[in-house]
Design an enzyme around this catalytic site. Sequence first.
Site, PDB file in Angstrom:
ATOM      1  N   ASP A  83       0.834  -1.195   0.000  1.00  0.00           N
ATOM      2  CA  ASP A  83       0.000   0.000   0.000  1.00  0.00           C
ATOM      3  C   ASP A  83       0.879   1.259   0.000  1.00  0.00           C
ATOM      4  O   ASP A  83       1.965   1.280   0.570  1.00  0.00           O
ATOM      5  CB  ASP A  83      -0.890  -0.025   1.242  1.00  0.00           C
ATOM      6  CG  ASP A  83      -1.894   1.102   1.278  1.00  0.00           C
ATOM      7  OD1 ASP A  83      -2.729   1.154   0.361  1.00  0.00           O
ATOM      8  OD2 ASP A  83      -1.840   1.919   2.217  1.00  0.00           O
TER       9      ASP A  83
ATOM     10  N   GLU B   8       1.615  -0.343  -4.913  1.00  0.00           N
ATOM     11  CA  GLU B   8       0.611   0.621  -5.349  1.00  0.00           C
ATOM     12  C   GLU B   8       1.291   1.975  -5.535  1.00  0.00           C
ATOM     13  O   GLU B   8       1.753   2.577  -4.572  1.00  0.00           O
ATOM     14  CB  GLU B   8      -0.499   0.752  -4.307  1.00  0.00           C
ATOM     15  CG  GLU B   8      -1.536   1.808  -4.686  1.00  0.00           C
ATOM     16  CD  GLU B   8      -2.247   2.418  -3.481  1.00  0.00           C
ATOM     17  OE1 GLU B   8      -3.375   2.889  -3.665  1.00  0.00           O
ATOM     18  OE2 GLU B   8      -1.667   2.453  -2.373  1.00  0.00           O
TER      19      GLU B   8
END
Length: 494
Positions: free
Chosen positions: A225, A249
Amino acid sequence: MLSILVHILLLTAPALAATAEEWSTRTIYQIITDRFATSDDAVHPCDTNQRKYCGGTWKGIIRHLDYIQNMGFDAIWISPVSANLEGNTTYGEAFHGYWTQDFTALNSHFGTDQDLRDLSAALHSRGMLLMLDVVINHVAAPSIPGKDGFTLDGFYHPFTDRSYFHPQCFVGDSRDQSVIEQCWLGDEAVPLPDLNTEDERVVQLFGDWVRNLVRQYSVDGLRIDTAKHIRKDFWPGWGQAAGVFTMGEVLTDETAYAAPYTDVLDAILDYPSYFQLFRVFSSPQGRFSDAVAALQRAQAAYRNGLFRTGSFIENHDQPRLASATQDRALITNAMVFSFVHDGIPITYYGSEQGYQGGGDPSNREALWLSAYEEDKPLFRLLQSLNAARRQAMASSPNFLKTPMQFYAVEEHSVAVLKPPMLALLTNVGSDTSQGARWIVPRAFAPHALLIDVLTCAPVLADANGGVDIVSQYGMPQVRPFLRACLVRAAASLH
């Protein structure tokens, strides 16, 4: 109309492994743990607008692995597993798993240590892989540290001292990379204190943590993330400590911004292409020429082209495509593209049920409300797409190494060739009399028999191996099994 054409060849199963190369052979089903399945299959109410825990667990996932595998998926990506901020906030509860408070403990809402071990073992017994989502950049605080008597000190294991964190400042909409990397996400309602990953103590603690996490739960891969919020030179050492496949990400629509992260991570999510493709498939006004240009930029700029990327059209942070269009033809075209893309196809849970949630939190629906019905058009579509991709890999050792080529690029249609697979895509939609035509020269062997895996219709290439196909209305039939297609196609030729 959309078609996928493949050679008639036998299927073979890939061997279980967890290298980057093996991950490229997989297709991933993304799950929000709290929203996928309950431990006892109880049908709990779940109002997404309340942003509350609804009761999904790791045991629940185990109970429904048949459902996932019946679609043809051989890997899952689940929510972060660490213990999260407890209680209600301005933005609800931490059901999603991204508000870490204790890296050294599991989120008890999802289950026990043994439950997570059991999920990993159950997947591996089926030849499936486990990807965990991880949050490295920050933790979550119930209020601004230093206000109302709250401090960082002694709270965020193993980062129990204020010196482990960057000083308070919020990223906001800054485009300054130093601000992006060293200031805090969140806001004063739910601040996300930023860990100082320039500090070697933090680097060491994160290395020890991920090494233990992977070993303890036999993890095969990690989705990272907010990867762009940490300095790039942090990632190679951390990835080496993890010892498994890493996919970051990097939320951006700019290929040039995303490209450097492909040098320090095994893979990234293909966000720059996603933003263009969502525009194309959410409306007949979208232009394929823009999407093709974005894809070609990525093929040229990324270290491994698009091969080490995750290909998706929906996820937990972005609106579902069905929230932008109800046209089944557009949705079908979009879902197909992920499977002919050079990268790893990723499907967000609920897509197969036609879920229509918009932006967060509406796109985080409870799947048990669908009763896990398998006799649905998009469920069958995913079965066909997974089978087609597997057959293409089995039939050609170069399938996963051959970049997509684009033919017949028009504003509302394109042919995507990735031998032995050819995808014919359009966004004219199903409520139109407009047709689409694709002319692709010398794509196959002369007079090769090709099967449209969505309609089971046979197509013969011409004497030069080219195809010239005209379709209408944008919405093909979808059939579940390639083997059934072969029988029907052979019969229709006699």
